[in-house]
Design an enzyme around this catalytic site. Structure first.
Site, mmCIF file in Angstrom:
data_model
loop_
_atom_site.group_PDB
_atom_site.id
_atom_site.type_symbol
_atom_site.label_atom_id
_atom_site.label_comp_id
_atom_site.label_asym_id
_atom_site.label_seq_id
_atom_site.Cartn_x
_atom_site.Cartn_y
_atom_site.Cartn_z
ATOM 1 N N GLY A 13 0.815 -1.221 0.000
ATOM 2 C CA GLY A 13 0.000 0.000 0.000
ATOM 3 C C GLY A 13 0.839 1.257 0.000
ATOM 4 N NE ARG A 16 -4.739 6.324 -1.789
ATOM 5 C CZ ARG A 16 -5.285 5.287 -2.423
ATOM 6 N NH1 ARG A 16 -4.838 4.937 -3.609
ATOM 7 N NH2 ARG A 16 -6.259 4.600 -1.867
ATOM 8 C CG ASP A 63 -6.411 -7.529 -3.798
ATOM 9 O OD1 ASP A 63 -6.202 -7.373 -2.573
ATOM 10 O OD2 ASP A 63 -7.545 -7.554 -4.296
ATOM 11 C CB VAL A 64 -2.253 -7.120 0.496
ATOM 12 C CG1 VAL A 64 -0.928 -6.519 0.076
ATOM 13 C CG2 VAL A 64 -3.286 -6.069 0.866
ATOM 14 C CG ASN A 90 0.961 1.318 4.868
ATOM 15 O OD1 ASN A 90 0.737 2.050 5.837
ATOM 16 N ND2 ASN A 90 0.574 1.643 3.641
ATOM 17 C CE1 TYR A 155 -8.798 0.986 9.064
ATOM 18 C CE2 TYR A 155 -9.098 2.008 11.220
ATOM 19 C CZ TYR A 155 -8.341 1.823 10.073
ATOM 20 O OH TYR A 155 -7.136 2.470 9.945
ATOM 21 C CB ALA A 157 -13.054 -6.480 14.117
ATOM 22 C CE LYS A 159 -5.838 -0.848 10.073
ATOM 23 N NZ LYS A 159 -4.621 -1.049 9.276
ATOM 24 C CB ILE A 188 -1.848 9.909 9.662
ATOM 25 C CG1 ILE A 188 -1.411 9.123 10.924
ATOM 26 C CG2 ILE A 188 -0.651 10.366 8.840
ATOM 27 C CD1 ILE A 188 -0.530 9.856 11.907
HETATM 28 P P1 NDP Z 1 -4.466 5.562 1.897
HETATM 29 O O1 NDP Z 1 -5.883 5.265 1.537
HETATM 30 O O2 NDP Z 1 -3.939 6.936 1.698
HETATM 31 O O3 NDP Z 1 -3.480 4.531 1.134
HETATM 32 C C1 NDP Z 1 -3.745 3.158 1.182
HETATM 33 C C2 NDP Z 1 -2.770 2.414 0.297
HETATM 34 O O4 NDP Z 1 -3.098 1.011 0.357
HETATM 35 C C3 NDP Z 1 -2.881 2.809 -1.171
HETATM 36 O O5 NDP Z 1 -1.602 2.710 -1.789
HETATM 37 C C4 NDP Z 1 -3.820 1.763 -1.735
HETATM 38 O O6 NDP Z 1 -3.693 1.643 -3.143
HETATM 39 C C5 NDP Z 1 -3.336 0.530 -0.977
HETATM 40 N N1 NDP Z 1 -4.305 -0.557 -0.930
HETATM 41 C C6 NDP Z 1 -5.606 -0.502 -0.570
HETATM 42 N N2 NDP Z 1 -6.169 -1.719 -0.691
HETATM 43 C C7 NDP Z 1 -5.206 -2.559 -1.154
HETATM 44 C C8 NDP Z 1 -5.171 -3.934 -1.491
HETATM 45 N N3 NDP Z 1 -6.273 -4.713 -1.414
HETATM 46 N N4 NDP Z 1 -4.007 -4.467 -1.926
HETATM 47 C C9 NDP Z 1 -2.902 -3.689 -2.026
HETATM 48 N N5 NDP Z 1 -2.867 -2.396 -1.731
HETATM 49 C C10 NDP Z 1 -4.011 -1.825 -1.298
HETATM 50 O O7 NDP Z 1 -4.336 5.112 3.429
HETATM 51 P P2 NDP Z 1 -3.368 5.652 4.603
HETATM 52 O O8 NDP Z 1 -2.039 5.963 4.057
HETATM 53 O O9 NDP Z 1 -4.109 6.675 5.361
HETATM 54 O O10 NDP Z 1 -3.305 4.361 5.537
HETATM 55 C C11 NDP Z 1 -2.211 3.439 5.493
HETATM 56 C C12 NDP Z 1 -2.368 2.456 6.640
HETATM 57 O O11 NDP Z 1 -2.388 3.173 7.874
HETATM 58 C C13 NDP Z 1 -3.672 1.658 6.606
HETATM 59 O O12 NDP Z 1 -3.455 0.341 7.064
HETATM 60 C C14 NDP Z 1 -4.564 2.399 7.588
HETATM 61 O O13 NDP Z 1 -5.559 1.577 8.129
HETATM 62 C C15 NDP Z 1 -3.531 2.823 8.620
HETATM 63 N N6 NDP Z 1 -3.945 3.940 9.435
HETATM 64 C C16 NDP Z 1 -4.180 5.170 8.875
HETATM 65 C C17 NDP Z 1 -4.559 6.223 9.671
HETATM 66 C C18 NDP Z 1 -4.813 7.593 9.130
HETATM 67 O O14 NDP Z 1 -5.213 8.463 9.919
HETATM 68 N N7 NDP Z 1 -4.585 7.862 7.862
HETATM 69 C C19 NDP Z 1 -4.763 6.056 11.121
HETATM 70 C C20 NDP Z 1 -4.490 4.733 11.601
HETATM 71 C C21 NDP Z 1 -4.091 3.726 10.777
HETATM 72 P P3 NDP Z 1 -4.902 1.040 -4.075
HETATM 73 O O15 NDP Z 1 -6.193 1.454 -3.455
HETATM 74 O O16 NDP Z 1 -4.655 1.633 -5.410
HETATM 75 O O17 NDP Z 1 -4.705 -0.446 -4.064
#
Ligand code: NDP
Length: 249
Positions: A13, A16, A63-64, A90, A155, A157, A159, A188
């Protein structure tokens, strides 16, 4: 000094948000990075972006939530750069709803992408880490997995599950010199939190002891430490990066 020269890191992930900054930070510290998301064009674009900055980077679409994709991602990383030293799980999504209205696919998608993915990637790379007799797995959980949040039962559950998984795997493979830790961000500034209204943000800031929303770099700095040799005696832990918010929960 944290030094990643000669180290290889996979960050899921990472096209971005937080994952992108974790990848950039590890690359700045000298790591060869493998970035990934579901979208091949994004992977290609971010690979080019990082290469143009002089980083050694491979972009692989995966796709993870898919076991096969996780195996392919791991294999591609090893084929390109050799043994993987650091895995950062991530990738994550939200599909919020009140339990009363939550659809089965909202539950399943969040559990599969946020939690099953951590199992998929860790298992796909386990042999790699055992051969290495070391390495670091860092799982991105959330403060919501500790405190719960109305409208985010799926979400929360997923996490909370990551925290249980982290501690169990840390116990399973600690004797092999492999560390497994979790990082729990609060709020964040990323696409994921952009939807929060200004009014809700104001209320949120009031609860955060440090009085501001976090930046991706706040998380990336801790991840870089946990994936380094300096953190070699730390395992099975959950570290909050939340401006102190968890103390209010
Ligand atoms: P974003 O939505 O900005 O980025 C998520 C990333 O994960 C993207 O690159 C997306 O790309 C990728 N992704 C989503 N689904 C899949 C999938 N099935 N397979 C592979 N890649 C995937 O999220 P954040 O940067 O905000 O969050 C990152 C992590 O931090 C997450 O686990 C989130 O739960 C956690 N987090 C974030 C917080 C926040 O405040 N932002 C707070 C607490 C935890 P694409 O969709 O193109 O696949």
């Amino acid at each position: 000094m944290i030094d990643y020269q000669g180290k290889v890191a996979i960050i899921t992930g990472s096209t971005r948000g937080i994952g992108h900054e974790i990848a950039a930070n590890l690359a700045r510290l000298g790591a060869k990075i493998v970035i990934s998301s579901r979208n091949p064009e994004d992977c290609q674009r971010v690979q080019e972006e990082f290469r143009s900055q002089g980083f050694t980077c491979l972009g692989v679409a995966a796709d993870v939530s898919s076991v096969a994709d996780c195996k392919a991602l791991s294999a591609a990383a090893i084929q390109e750069f050799g043994p993987v030293d650091v895995l950062v799980n991530n990738a994550g999504i939200t599909k919020d709803n009140l339990i009363m209205r939550m659809k089965e696919d909202q539950w399943d998608d969040v559990m599969n992408i946020n939690l099953k993915s951590v199992f998929n990637m860790s298992q796909a790379l386990l042999r790699n880490f055992l051969k290495l007799k070391g390495g670091h797995i860092i799982n991105i959980t959330s403060i919501v997995g500790q405190t719960g949040n109305a409208g985010q039962a799926n979400y929360a559950a997923s996490k909370a599950g990551i925290i249980g998984f982290t501690k169990s795997l840390a116990k399973e493979i600690g004797s092999r010199g492999i560390t497994v830790n979790a990082v729990a961000p609060g709020y964040i500034a990323t696409d994921m939190t952009e939807a929060i209204t200004d009014d809700a943000k104001e209320k949120l800031f009031a609860q955060i002891p440090l009085g501001r929303i976090g930046e991706s770099s706040d998380v990336a700095n801790l991840v870089a430490f946990l994936g380094s040799e300096q953190a070699g005696y730390i395992t099975g832990q959950v570290f909050n990066v939340d401006g102190g918010l968890v103390m209010q929960g």
